[in-house]
Enzyme design. Structure first.
Site: not given
Length: 301
Positions: A174, A99, A242
Site C-alpha cells: 500500500k 493504511s 500520512k
C-alpha cells in the site's frame, strides 16, 4: 446466501470508505456488528447491530474488520480500553483494512496471534468510488490459510485481491501504491498547470492525452477533478500526507532514497498549509497553481 452460510462479521470504522465496504457485507446477507466514532450511517444503522464498543463487536463477530485512519487509531481500536482484543476468543480473525505502518502491523499481528486468533493486513486502494462500486484493489499480508478464510468476504468489497506475502507485506504494498499515486497526481497537475498557463484549454489537452501513452487512471479521474474544481474528498490530502510520511520513514530505515516521493510530500504539506488538507488529494494541484500564480481553471467551474 442461505441463513446457514451467513457469518457473524464485525466492522469498526464507518467513514467515507468503511461505510460502503461494510454495506456490501450486509447486502451479501451476513450478520453485521458495527462500531464507529461518529454516527452510524443509514442503511447500516437499521440493518446492522450497533455495538457500544469494539470489545462488544469482537465478542459477537467471528471475523472483525477494522478501517480507521492511522496507526495510533488501529492500536487504540485493537488494544485500548474497550478494544477488540478484550473481546476475542480463540479462532477468531482480525482483518485490518487501514493504511498504516508496516512495522507496527507486524507487532499488532503478533499480539493478536498470541491470543489464538488470526490476522490479515488488507489495505485497500480505489477511494470512495471503488468502495461504493465494490471494485477496490486489496493488498493482503498473512498466512495462506487465514487469507483463504477471509478472501470470500474481501471479494464482496473488491476486484483485484492479492496475497502479497506475510503479515505487513500488504502495508508495504500500500505504501508503494501511495508513492505511485502521489507522483502521478503531481505529474498530471504540472502538465495541466503548464498547458493552462500557456493558453491551451486544459480540458481539451486532457482529452487529447487520454488517447496517448500519457493516459492513466489519475489523468482520467483526478485530471477531471482539477479542471472541474471538484475537490470534495474521496481520499483526503491529510491521509495521503500520512502515507507519504510512512514511505519516507521506511526509506530512511532501509537506506533508500525516494527523492520524488519527498517532493510530492512537500507539495501536500504546502496544500495543507494553504488550508486544503481536508480536500481530495487531487487538490495537490493547488500548490502548483500557487507557485505558478495561475489556476488550471477558475474555482466554481
Amino acid at each position: 446466501m442461505t441463513q446457514s452460510n451467513a457469518q457473524n462479521i464485525g466492522f469498526i470504522g464507518l467513514g467515507i470508505m468503511g461505510a460502503p465496504m461494510a454495506g456490501h457485507l450486509l447486502d451479501a446477507g451476513h450478520r453485521l456488528f458495527v462500531n464507529t466514532r461518529g454516527e452510524v450511517p443509514q442503511p447500516l444503522a437499521s440493518g446492522a447491530t450497533v455495538c457500544a464498543s469494539a470489545t462488544e463487536v469482537a465478542r459477537q463477530a467471528d471475523i472483525v474488520f477494522v478501517m480507521v485512519p492511522d496507526t495510533p487509531d488501529v492500536e487504540k481500536v485493537l488494544f485500548g480500553e474497550g478494544g477488540v482484543a478484550a473481546g476475542l476468543s480463540k479462532g477468531k480473525l482480525v482483518v485490518d483494512c487501514s493504511s498504516i505502518d508496516p512495522i507496527a502491523t507486524k507487532d499488532f499481528a503478533q499480539r493478536i496471534i498470541g491470543l489464538g486468533c488470526g490476522y490479515v493486513d488488507a489495505p485497500v486502494s480505489g477511494g470512495e468510488v471503488g468502495a461504493k462500486a465494490a471494485s477496490l484493489t486489496i493488498m493482503c499480508g498473512g498466512d495462506e490459510g487465514t487469507f483463504g478464510r477471509v478472501r470470500p468476504l474481501l471479494e464482496k468489497m473488491g476486484k483485484n485481491i492479492t496475497l502479497v506475502g506475510n503479515v505487513g507485506d500488504g502495508q508495504v504494498c500500500k505504501v508503494a501504491n501511495q508513492i505511485i499515486v502521489a507522483l502521478n497526481i503531481a505529474a498530471v497537475g504540472e502538465a495541466l498547470v503548464f498547458a493552462s498557463k500557456a493558453g491551451a484549454d486544459p480540458a481539451k489537452v486532457r482529452q487529447a492525452l487520454m488517447g496517448g501513452f500519457a493516459s492513466s487512471r489519475i489523468l482520467e479521474v483526478h485530471g477531471e477533478r482539477m479542471i472541474k474544481r471538484t475537490f470534495a474528498p474521496g481520499f483526503r490530502i491529510a491521509l495521503h500526507q500520512k502515507d507519504l510520511n510512512l514511505a519516507l520513514q521506511g526509506a530512511r530505515a532501509l537506506g533508500v532514497a525516494l527523492p520524488q516521493t519527498a517532493s510530492a510530500a512537500q507539495l501536500m504539506n504546502a496544500c495543507s498549509a494553504l488550508g486544503h488538507g481536508q480536500e481530495d488529494h487531487s487538490a495537490l494541484v493547488r500548490a502548483l497553481e500557487a507557485m505558478a500564480q495561475h489556476p488550471v481553471a477558475p474555482d466554481g467551474n
